[in-house]
Design a protein around this motif. Structure first.
Motif, PDB file in Angstrom:
ATOM      1  N   LEU A   5      92.932  39.303  78.508  1.00 32.01           N
ATOM      2  CA  LEU A   5      92.609  39.734  79.861  1.00 32.01           C
ATOM      3  C   LEU A   5      93.888  40.292  80.472  1.00 32.01           C
ATOM      4  O   LEU A   5      94.914  39.607  80.504  1.00 32.01           O
ATOM      5  CB  LEU A   5      92.094  38.564  80.696  1.00 32.01           C
ATOM      6  N   VAL A   6      93.828  41.532  80.944  1.00 30.45           N
ATOM      7  CA  VAL A   6      94.985  42.203  81.533  1.00 30.45           C
ATOM      8  C   VAL A   6      94.733  42.367  83.024  1.00 30.45           C
ATOM      9  O   VAL A   6      93.712  42.905  83.431  1.00 30.45           O
ATOM     10  CB  VAL A   6      95.213  43.592  80.888  1.00 30.45           C
ATOM     11  N   GLU A   7      95.681  41.883  83.823  1.00 25.92           N
ATOM     12  CA  GLU A   7      95.639  42.060  85.270  1.00 25.92           C
ATOM     13  C   GLU A   7      96.814  42.929  85.664  1.00 25.92           C
ATOM     14  O   GLU A   7      97.917  42.749  85.138  1.00 25.92           O
ATOM     15  CB  GLU A   7      95.825  40.697  85.952  1.00 25.92           C
ATOM     16  N   ILE A   8      96.586  43.872  86.581  1.00 23.95           N
ATOM     17  CA  ILE A   8      97.689  44.690  87.077  1.00 23.95           C
ATOM     18  C   ILE A   8      97.742  44.616  88.604  1.00 23.95           C
ATOM     19  O   ILE A   8      96.721  44.439  89.266  1.00 23.95           O
ATOM     20  CB  ILE A   8      97.615  46.158  86.601  1.00 23.95           C
ATOM     21  N   TRP A   9      98.961  44.758  89.123  1.00 21.72           N
ATOM     22  CA  TRP A   9      99.222  44.771  90.563  1.00 21.72           C
ATOM     23  C   TRP A   9     100.199  45.901  90.819  1.00 21.72           C
ATOM     24  O   TRP A   9     101.170  46.055  90.089  1.00 21.72           O
ATOM     25  CB  TRP A   9      99.850  43.455  91.018  1.00 21.72           C
ATOM     26  N   ARG A  45      92.981  49.705  95.884  1.00 18.46           N
ATOM     27  CA  ARG A  45      92.928  48.246  95.857  1.00 18.46           C
ATOM     28  C   ARG A  45      94.257  47.612  95.449  1.00 18.46           C
ATOM     29  O   ARG A  45      94.518  46.457  95.767  1.00 18.46           O
ATOM     30  CB  ARG A  45      91.814  47.792  94.918  1.00 18.46           C
ATOM     31  N   GLY A  46      95.070  48.309  94.679  1.00 21.54           N
ATOM     32  CA  GLY A  46      96.353  47.774  94.244  1.00 21.54           C
ATOM     33  C   GLY A  46      96.251  46.676  93.203  1.00 21.54           C
ATOM     34  O   GLY A  46      97.247  46.089  92.813  1.00 21.54           O
ATOM     35  N   PHE A  47      95.041  46.396  92.750  1.00 19.81           N
ATOM     36  CA  PHE A  47      94.782  45.313  91.800  1.00 19.81           C
ATOM     37  C   PHE A  47      93.701  45.746  90.829  1.00 19.81           C
ATOM     38  O   PHE A  47      92.742  46.412  91.213  1.00 19.81           O
ATOM     39  CB  PHE A  47      94.308  44.071  92.558  1.00 19.81           C
ATOM     40  N   GLY A  48      93.873  45.354  89.583  1.00 20.52           N
ATOM     41  CA  GLY A  48      92.839  45.594  88.583  1.00 20.52           C
ATOM     42  C   GLY A  48      92.822  44.482  87.565  1.00 20.52           C
ATOM     43  O   GLY A  48      93.826  43.796  87.356  1.00 20.52           O
ATOM     44  N   ARG A  49      91.664  44.287  86.923  1.00 17.17           N
ATOM     45  CA  ARG A  49      91.531  43.248  85.897  1.00 17.17           C
ATOM     46  C   ARG A  49      90.484  43.693  84.894  1.00 17.17           C
ATOM     47  O   ARG A  49      89.359  44.011  85.270  1.00 17.17           O
ATOM     48  CB  ARG A  49      91.096  41.934  86.525  1.00 17.17           C
ATOM     49  N   LEU A  50      90.876  43.724  83.619  1.00 14.33           N
ATOM     50  CA  LEU A  50      89.947  44.092  82.560  1.00 14.33           C
ATOM     51  C   LEU A  50      90.180  43.251  81.315  1.00 14.33           C
ATOM     52  O   LEU A  50      91.311  42.851  81.022  1.00 14.33           O
ATOM     53  CB  LEU A  50      90.112  45.571  82.177  1.00 14.33           C
ATOM     54  N   ALA A  51      89.126  43.067  80.567  1.00 13.03           N
ATOM     55  CA  ALA A  51      89.212  42.445  79.251  1.00 13.03           C
ATOM     56  C   ALA A  51      89.484  43.539  78.221  1.00 13.03           C
ATOM     57  O   ALA A  51      89.085  44.688  78.406  1.00 13.03           O
ATOM     58  CB  ALA A  51      87.892  41.749  78.920  1.00 13.03           C
ATOM     59  N   THR A  52      90.165  43.165  77.150  1.00  8.21           N
ATOM     60  CA  THR A  52      90.370  44.118  76.060  1.00  8.21           C
ATOM     61  C   THR A  52      89.102  44.187  75.212  1.00  8.21           C
ATOM     62  O   THR A  52      88.346  43.225  75.115  1.00  8.21           O
ATOM     63  CB  THR A  52      91.571  43.717  75.182  1.00  8.21           C
TER      64      THR A  52
END
Length: 193
Positions: free
Chosen positions: A61-65, A87-94
Motif C-alpha cells: 500500500l503506497v500513500e503519498i502526501w 487533495r494533497g493525499f493519495g493512497r493506492l494498493a499495488t
C-alpha cells in the motif's frame, strides 16, 4: 505457574498483513490527487514496489502526501462528499506487478519560497508484508535545479541519492517512474520518522 500466579512468557512477533487492500485501498479515486482543473504541470507518478530480489510486491500500500504546484498544502475539504480539486493525499494498493499510478501535479517548493531549502518532493508512506511498521521516504524529480540545495537530500550519502529520484518516462513526458526497493542492492533510502 507458581503460587497461583501465571508465569509470563514472551510471544513471538508476527509481521503485519498483507491485509491492506481490505480496508485501506478500496477507493481507487484516491489515486487522483489533483483533478484537471488544478493549475500546474500534470503528471502521472508511477510506482513499482519490489523486494530485495527485485520481485514485485503485489500487496503493498503506497500513500503519498504533497503540496501543490505553488508549494501550498491542500485546503481543508469544503464538505463531506465534495472533494477538493487538489487533495494533497493519495493512497493506492499495488497490482500483481507491484505497480500503482497516481495522477497529480508536480509539486512546488514547500511553502512556495525559493529560500526554502527543500526541493520539490512528494512524501511517501509504504505499508508492505514483512514490515512490522510502515516506512517513510521521499521522491524527488531527476534534473530539478533545487536538488543541490535540499537539506534533507544532503543528509543522504551521495551514492544513495539516486534511490530517491523519479525519472521521466522516455515514452511519455508526463509520466515519472519511481522504484521502491525494500532491500538489497539499490535499496530505497527510508527515513526514521
Amino acid at each position: 505457574m507458581s503460587d497461583g500466579e501465571r508465569d509470563l512468557v514472551a510471544t513471538a512477533s508476527e509481521t503485519v498483513g498483507p491485509f491492506f487492500h481490505f480496508g485501506l485501498a478500496t477507493d481507487t479515486a484516491l489515486g487522483c490527487v489533483a483533478d484537471p482543473s488544478v493549475p500546474g504541470d500534470h503528471i502521472t507518478l508511477a510506482f513499482r514496489v519490489t523486494d530485495g530480489e527485485g520481485v514485485a510486491v503485489p500487496d503493498a500500500l503506497v500513500e503519498i502526501w504533497q503540496v501543490d504546484a505553488q508549494g501550498a498544502p491542500a485546503p481543508p475539504p469544503a464538505s463531506v462528499g465534495h472533494p477538493a480539486a487538489f487533495r494533497g493525499f493519495g493512497r493506492l494498493a499495488t497490482n500483481e506487478h507491484g505497480q500503482c499510478d497516481f495522477h497529480t501535479v508536480r509539486p512546488g517548493r514547500a511553502g512556495g519560497s525559493h529560500a526554502d531549502p527543500q526541493a520539490p518532493h512528494i512524501n511517501i508512506c509504504l505499508f508492505a508484508r514483512g514490515l512490522l511498521r510502515q516506512v517513510h521516504t521521499r521522491v524527488y524529480f531527476a534534473g530539478d535545479p533545487g536538488l543541490a540545495d535540499d537539506a534533507v537530500l544532503a543528509l543522504v550519502p551521495a551514492g544513495r541519492r539516486a534511490t530517491l529520484l523519479a525519472t521521466r518516462d522516455a515514452a511519455d513526458s508526463a509520466r515519472w517512474l519511481f522504484d521502491l526497493r525494500l532491500q538489497g542492492e539499490r535499496e530505497t533510502v527510508f527515513f526514521d520518522v
